[in-house]
Write an enzyme that holds these catalytic residues in place. Structure first.
Site, mmCIF file in Angstrom:
data_model
loop_
_atom_site.group_PDB
_atom_site.id
_atom_site.type_symbol
_atom_site.label_atom_id
_atom_site.label_comp_id
_atom_site.label_asym_id
_atom_site.label_seq_id
_atom_site.Cartn_x
_atom_site.Cartn_y
_atom_site.Cartn_z
ATOM 1 N N ILE A 34 -105.285 -19.213 -52.646
ATOM 2 C CA ILE A 34 -105.932 -19.999 -53.691
ATOM 3 C C ILE A 34 -106.180 -21.420 -53.211
ATOM 4 O O ILE A 34 -107.206 -22.019 -53.537
ATOM 5 C CB ILE A 34 -105.089 -19.962 -54.988
ATOM 6 C CG1 ILE A 34 -105.116 -18.540 -55.547
ATOM 7 C CG2 ILE A 34 -105.610 -20.947 -56.003
ATOM 8 C CD1 ILE A 34 -104.475 -18.380 -56.895
ATOM 9 N N ILE A 61 -114.113 -24.831 -53.096
ATOM 10 C CA ILE A 61 -114.794 -25.293 -54.303
ATOM 11 C C ILE A 61 -115.020 -26.793 -54.244
ATOM 12 O O ILE A 61 -116.089 -27.294 -54.578
ATOM 13 C CB ILE A 61 -113.954 -24.935 -55.548
ATOM 14 C CG1 ILE A 61 -113.884 -23.432 -55.712
ATOM 15 C CG2 ILE A 61 -114.542 -25.589 -56.787
ATOM 16 C CD1 ILE A 61 -112.848 -22.978 -56.721
ATOM 17 N N THR A 70 -106.977 -22.284 -50.284
ATOM 18 C CA THR A 70 -108.214 -22.224 -49.505
ATOM 19 C C THR A 70 -109.423 -22.247 -50.413
ATOM 20 O O THR A 70 -110.408 -22.941 -50.152
ATOM 21 C CB THR A 70 -108.235 -20.927 -48.676
ATOM 22 O OG1 THR A 70 -107.067 -20.886 -47.875
ATOM 23 C CG2 THR A 70 -109.467 -20.873 -47.800
ATOM 24 N N LYS A 71 -109.324 -21.494 -51.474
ATOM 25 C CA LYS A 71 -110.459 -21.438 -52.382
ATOM 26 C C LYS A 71 -110.671 -22.766 -53.093
ATOM 27 O O LYS A 71 -111.806 -23.179 -53.332
ATOM 28 C CB LYS A 71 -110.245 -20.312 -53.393
ATOM 29 C CG LYS A 71 -110.321 -18.937 -52.739
ATOM 30 C CD LYS A 71 -110.078 -17.822 -53.734
ATOM 31 C CE LYS A 71 -110.376 -16.468 -53.108
ATOM 32 N NZ LYS A 71 -109.423 -16.119 -52.041
ATOM 33 N N ILE A 72 -109.594 -23.405 -53.415
ATOM 34 C CA ILE A 72 -109.732 -24.697 -54.068
ATOM 35 C C ILE A 72 -110.474 -25.661 -53.166
ATOM 36 O O ILE A 72 -111.354 -26.401 -53.598
ATOM 37 C CB ILE A 72 -108.340 -25.266 -54.444
ATOM 38 C CG1 ILE A 72 -107.761 -24.468 -55.609
ATOM 39 C CG2 ILE A 72 -108.432 -26.741 -54.791
ATOM 40 C CD1 ILE A 72 -106.353 -24.864 -55.984
#
Length: 787
Positions: free
Chosen positions: A513, A520, A515-517
Site C-alpha cells: 500500500i 498516487i 507503494t501505491k500511496i
DNA sequence: AGGCAGCGCAC
DNA sequence: GTGCGC
DNA sequence: GCCT
C-alpha cells in the site's frame, strides 16, 4: 511447443497428440465450494500478466494481431480472422495444423473415422441436422449418452494406459428432468476423452444434467468445452480438419471448462459470451504492455519498474524500497530519494512536505488535528506509553512491545542489522505510541475530526477507498479490510503522505500500500485501479451489488446468467422478497439522507414512540450519532430502564411498527424479529420508511436493547465499523469478548478457537466503562470515524 | 502460517 | 448451512 | 493486504 516434431500421418497420431497435451492438465475446479469458485473467478487476476487472459488483452489494440475485440473470440465471429493471425504468429503450430488438416481430411480418413464410430452417431436418434433436439429423445437417457463404442475407444485411447482406467459402465444418473440444463445439447470436449479424472468428472456431470457427450465430430454438436490449458490457436488447429472449415460454426458454443461448472452450479445455461469463458489466445502480451495499457496517454509519467516478478500479486517489487527505508537513516529523506522505483518527474507536483517522516510521528499529526478531548486522550496514551495500559494478563504481549521499544533512543542496536526492515518498521511504528497494544488497535486513537475536505490526503484516500470497494466487489474480504484500515490511518494524518517511506511508517500501511500511496502522490492515479475499473464485469458487479440484499455471490450469479441490466433482473431473475424491494427502490436506497432529514425522521419515530411507552428511550445511532452530515440509512435503538431482555420490548416494537405502518411512514419490512421462545434473540427490525412529502424510500432499522446491554449496543451501533472490529479484536486479545450485548471476560476458547463458555459479563450497560475496562481512552462518537 | 468480530434474520 | 447486513 |  507440444505439436513439435512428430509427423502425424493419421488421426491416431493426431489424437495421441491431444492426449499428450492433456496429460499436463490438472485442476481442481470441480469443487463446489461456491465461495472459492467465486473468488477464483471473480477476483481480478493477481498479476497484471494474467490479466491478459481476458478482456484486457483482447481489447488492447494490437495492429499486428487481428483479434481486435472480445467478440472476435466468440463463436459468432471472426474465426477466419483469427486463423490468419495464427498463421502469422505461430508458424510452427500452423504448419502442423495445416498438415493435420491435410492428413485428416483425406477421404479415406474420414471414412475410417465415421466407420469406426457408428455408436456415437446412432446414439442420437434423430440426427437432426437442425439443432432442435427435442427433450424427449434425451429422456431415453443415460445409457444413450454413455456407451462409447469400442471402436472409438480404440481410436481415442492410448491403448495401454487407458485400458485399466476404463471406467466400468457406471451408468450416469440423470438429475430430475426439469433440472437437465444440458438437455438436447451435444458436447464435444477437448481433449475428446475422459482420461483425466477432472475432465471425466466434468463430462459425467454434464451428462447427468442431460448432455450428450460425443467424442467424434458430428453435426449435432452444440457445445465445445475446452480444457483451460488449450489456446485458441491450438484448438482451431485441431478442429479445422474435423470441421473442414476454417471457422467454428456459429451455432456452436465454444467455451472453456469453467462453463459447465458454472452452468451446473447455477442450474442454468449461463451466458457463454462472458469473458471468463473465452478461450485464451496464444498472443503474447508482455507485462509492460499490460501494465500501462490503460494509461497510454500518461506515458510521460511511466514508471520504471524492475523486472523482478517473484511477486505474483502485483508487479511491484518493494525490496529496494524496503532497504531504502531501512538504510536511509538520515532525517532528510527526500521524497524521491528512494532508488529506482520511480522516475521522479519534474512535473510531479512538489509535495508540500512538512518535514521528514522520521521526525514526525503519526501521533503528533493526530494531535495537531485534534480537538481538546481527544488531545487529552492522546496525551494519555503517550504518557502511558511505556506503562501497562491494563492491569491484567498482558504478559504475552508485553515482551514484544518491550523488545521493540524498550528504549527508543537505542535503536541502533546490532540486532537491527539482522532484520533491518522488520525491525525498523516495527519499532518505528510503535515507538512513538509506546505500547504495542495501542499501535495495533485503531480504537485506541480513534478518529481525528480532520474532515475529508481539509485532509491533505483526501485524494489518496479516495483512491484507496475505491481500491477497497473494488476488492469488496471481488469478495476479497481481507484486502478490502486492509485498504480500509489504511484509509483510516491516512485520514488521521495531518500532512500529505507522499513518499513510500512516509507511508510505510504508518500503522496498517505495508509495502504494497505504501507503494501505491507513492504512486498516487506522484501520478495522481493508481494504475491497478484504473485497470480494475475497466473490467467490463466490474460495472455490472457494481450495479448489482447496489441492490439491497444482493451480495457478491448473488451478483456473480446474475452476471453469469448473462443479465446486463436491472431490467434483466426485473424480468428474468428470481429474487427474494427483499431483493425485489431493493431492486424496486434501487435509486432510493442509494440516495444519501441529509442530516436534517435524519433529524426529521427521528422526530416522527420519537413522537410515535412516546405514547406507546414514555419510558422507552429512542436513540438514533449509526453515522448520525457520529455527527455525519448525511447517512445511508437510519438506525434507532430502543431501550428502557429496568429491562434485561430484548424480549421485554417486543410489545413496544410491534406496536410501534404497526402504528408507523398505518400512518404510511413505514413502507415495507425487510427483516422482522424472529420469535423463538427459548432465546432472547429477536431484537431487530429492518425496513423502509418515507418522510411525508418525500417519495424517496429510506432504509430504517429498529433495534431493541435492554438497558443492561445499552452500553455495548451503543458502541456497536455507533461504529464505525473499523472502530468496532478493533474494539472486539482488542477484547479478544485480552481473553474477553465484546459484542452488542456486552463485554465478557474469562472467555475460554478451545482448539480451533471454539468458544468453550460464554464468559462472564463484565459490563454491558455503561459505554464508558467498557472503554475503560478495555483500556481504551474514551472517544466521543464523532471521533470514532476510522475509515 | 494463520488470523482478521460476531451475531440476527431470510432462505 | 450460506448469504447478507450491520 | 497487514499483522503477529
Amino acid at each position: 511447443m507440444i505439436f513439435e516434431e512428430e509427423e502425424m500421418d493419421d488421426k491416431d497420431e493426431y489424437f495421441r497428440q491431444l492426449y499428450a497435451l492433456n496429460d499436463s492438465s490438472d485442476e481442481e475446479e470441480d469443487t463446489n465450494n461456491a465461495r472459492e469458485i467465486l473468488k477464483q473467478s471473480s477476483r481480478p487476476p493477481s498479476s497484471s500478466f494474467s490479466v491478459s487472459s481476458h478482456s484486457f488483452s483482447a481489447r488492447r489494440s494490437q495492429p499486428s494481431k487481428t483479434l481486435g475485440n472480445i467478440s472476435a473470440i466468440h463463436r459468432t465471429t471472426s474465426a477466419p480472422a483469427s486463423s490468419t493471425s495464427v498463421v502469422r504468429e505461430t508458424p510452427l503450430l500452423t504448419r502442423k495444423s495445416s498438415k493435420l488438416r491435410y492428413d485428416i481430411s483425406t477421404p479415406e480418413m474420414n471414412q475410417t473415422f465415421s466407420a469406426s464410430t457408428p455408436p456415437t452417431l446412432s446414439s442420437i436418434p434423430a440426427p437432426a441436422p437442425q439443432r432442435s433436439v427435442s427433450t424427449s429423445e434425451l429422456d431415453t437417457g443415460p445409457k444413450l449418452n454413455m456407451v462409447p463404442s469400442a471402436g472409438i475407444n480404440a481410436m481415442l485411447s492410448k491403448p495401454d494406459e487407458r485400458k485399466k482406467r476404463k471406467r466400468k459402465e457406471t451408468p450416469v444418473i440423470l438429475v430430475p428432468e426439469r433440472e437437465r440444463i444440458f438437455a438436447g445439447k451435444t458436447i464435444f470436449f477437448i481433449p475428446p476423452n475422459d482420461k483425466h479424472s477432472v475432465r471425466e468428472a466434468r463430462i459425467t456431470n454434464a451428462m447427468k444434467y442431460g448432455a450428450t457427450w460425443t467424442k467424434k465430430w458430428t453435426p449435432d454438436i452444440t457445445h465445445i468445452i475446452v480444457d483451460k490449458e488449450y489456446k485458441f490457436e491450438q484448438i482451431m488447429g485441431m478442429l479445422k480438419p474435423l470441421m473442414k472449415t476454417d471457422s467454428i460454426p456459429q451455432n456452436i458454443i465454444l467455451v472453456n471448462d469453467k462453463y459447465t461448472v458454472d452452468c451446473i452450479r447455477d442450474k442454468i445455461l449461463v451466458d457463454e459470451t462472458q469473458s471468463r469463458y473465452i478461450i485464451r489466445r496464444d498472443v503474447p502480451v508482455t507485462e509492460e504492455q499490460e501494465i500501462r495499457q490503460p494509461a497510454e496517454p500518461r506515458k510521460a509519467l511511466r514508471i520504471q519498474r524492475r523486472k523482478s516478478k517473484k511477486d505474483q500479486d502485483t508487479p511491484d517489487d518493494h525490496t529496494q524500497r524496503s532497504e531504502a527505508s531501512t538504510q536511509s537513516q538520515h532525517p532528510q529523506d527526500q521524497p524521491d530519494s528512494s532508488p529506482g522505483v520511480w522516475l521522479p518527474t519534474t512535473n510531479a507536483e512538489p509535495p508540500v512536505i512538512v518535514e521528514s517522516p522520521r521526525e514526525r510521528s503519526p501521533m503528533l499529526d493526530v494531535a495537531l488535528g485534534e480537538g481538546s478531548e481527544l488531545d487529552t486522550a492522546i496525551a494519555e496514551i503517550m504518557r502511558f506509553g511505556d506503562l501497562p495500559l491494563d492491569d491484567d494478563d498482558d504478559e504475552e504481549e508485553r515482551p514484544s512491545s518491550s523488545e521493540g521499544n524498550t528504549d527508543p533512543d537505542h535503536d541502533g542496536s546490532s540486532e537491527e542489522d539482522l532484520r533491518p526492515r522488520r525491525r525498523t518498521k516495527k519499532r518505528k511504528k510503535f515507538q512513538k505510541q509506546g505500547d504495542a497494544n495501542s499501535a495495533a488497535y485503531v480504537c485506541m486513537t480513534g478518529g481525528t475530526g480532520i474532515t475529508d475536505e481539509t485532509n491533505p490526503n483526501r485524494h489518496t484516500i479516495q483512491i484507496l477507498e475505491k481500491m477497497s470497494k473494488y476488492y469488496g466487489r471481488m469478495s476479497d474480504t481481507w484486502r478490502e479490510l486492509s485498504y480500509r484500515k489504511a484509509c483510516g490511518t491516512l485520514r488521521k494524518q495531518g500532512v500529505w503522505i507522499c513518499t513510500f517511506d512516509q507511508a510505510f511508517e504508518l500503522p496498517f500501511i505495508g509495502e504494497r500500500i505504501a507503494t501505491k500511496i507513492e504512486e498516487i502522490a506522484i501520478t495522481g492515479h493508481l494504475r491497478r485501479l484504473d485497470n480494475a475499473e475497466l473490467e467490463p464485469e466490474d460495472h455490472l458487479l457494481k450495479l448489482f451489488l447496489g441492490i439491497y440484499n444482493v451480495g457478491p455471490v448473488e451478483a456473480s450469479k446474475f452476471i453469469r446468467a448473462g443479465y446486463k441490466t436491472l431490467d434483466d433482473l426485473r424480468t428474468k431473475a428470481r429474487l427474494t422478497k427483499c431483493q425485489q424491494i431493493g431492486l424496486d427502490h434501487y435509486d432510493d436506497f442509494a440516495t444519501r439522507i441529509p442530516r436534517d432529514q435524519m433529524t426529521a425522521l427521528g422526530e416522527i419515530v420519537k413522537a410515535m414512540a412516546k405514547p406507546i411507552d414514555p419510558d422507552v428511550n429512542p436513540i438514533i445511532g449509526g453515522s448520525y450519532r457520529r455527527g455525519a452530515k448525511d447517512s445511508g440509512d437510519i438506525d434507532f435503538i430502543f431501550t428502557k430502564p429496568g429491562t434485561t431482555h430484548a424480549h421485554d420490548l417486543h410489545y413496544f416494537l410491534s406496536s410501534l411498527v404497526s402504528r408507523l405502518t398505518s400512518t404510511g411512514f413505514l413502507t415495507c419490512a425487510l427483516a422482522t424479529p424472529s420469535h423463538r421462545r427459548d432465546d432472547d434473540s429477536g431484537s431487530k427490525w429492518h425496513g423502509a420508511c418515507v418522510l411525508p412529502g418525500n417519495p424517496i424510500w429510506r432504509r430504517i432499522d429498529f433495534l431493541l436493547v435492554p438497558e443492561s446491554e445499552i452500553g455495548a449496543a451503543l458502541i456497536y451501533f455507533t461504529g464505525d465499523d473499523i472502530f468496532n472490529r478493533s474494539m472486539r479484536l482488542l477484547a479478544s486479545r485480552k481473553n474477553m469478548r465484546l459484542n452488542q450485548r456486552g463485554l465478557y471476560k474469562d472467555l475460554m476458547r478451545g482448539p480451533g478457537r471454539l468458544k468453550l463458555n460464554e464468559g462472564e459479563l463484565v459490563e454491558g450497560s455503561d459505554e464508558k466503562r467498557i472503554f475503560e475496562i478495555l483500556g481504551v481512552p474514551w472517544k466521543k462518537p464523532e471521533n470514532r470515524i476510522c475509515h
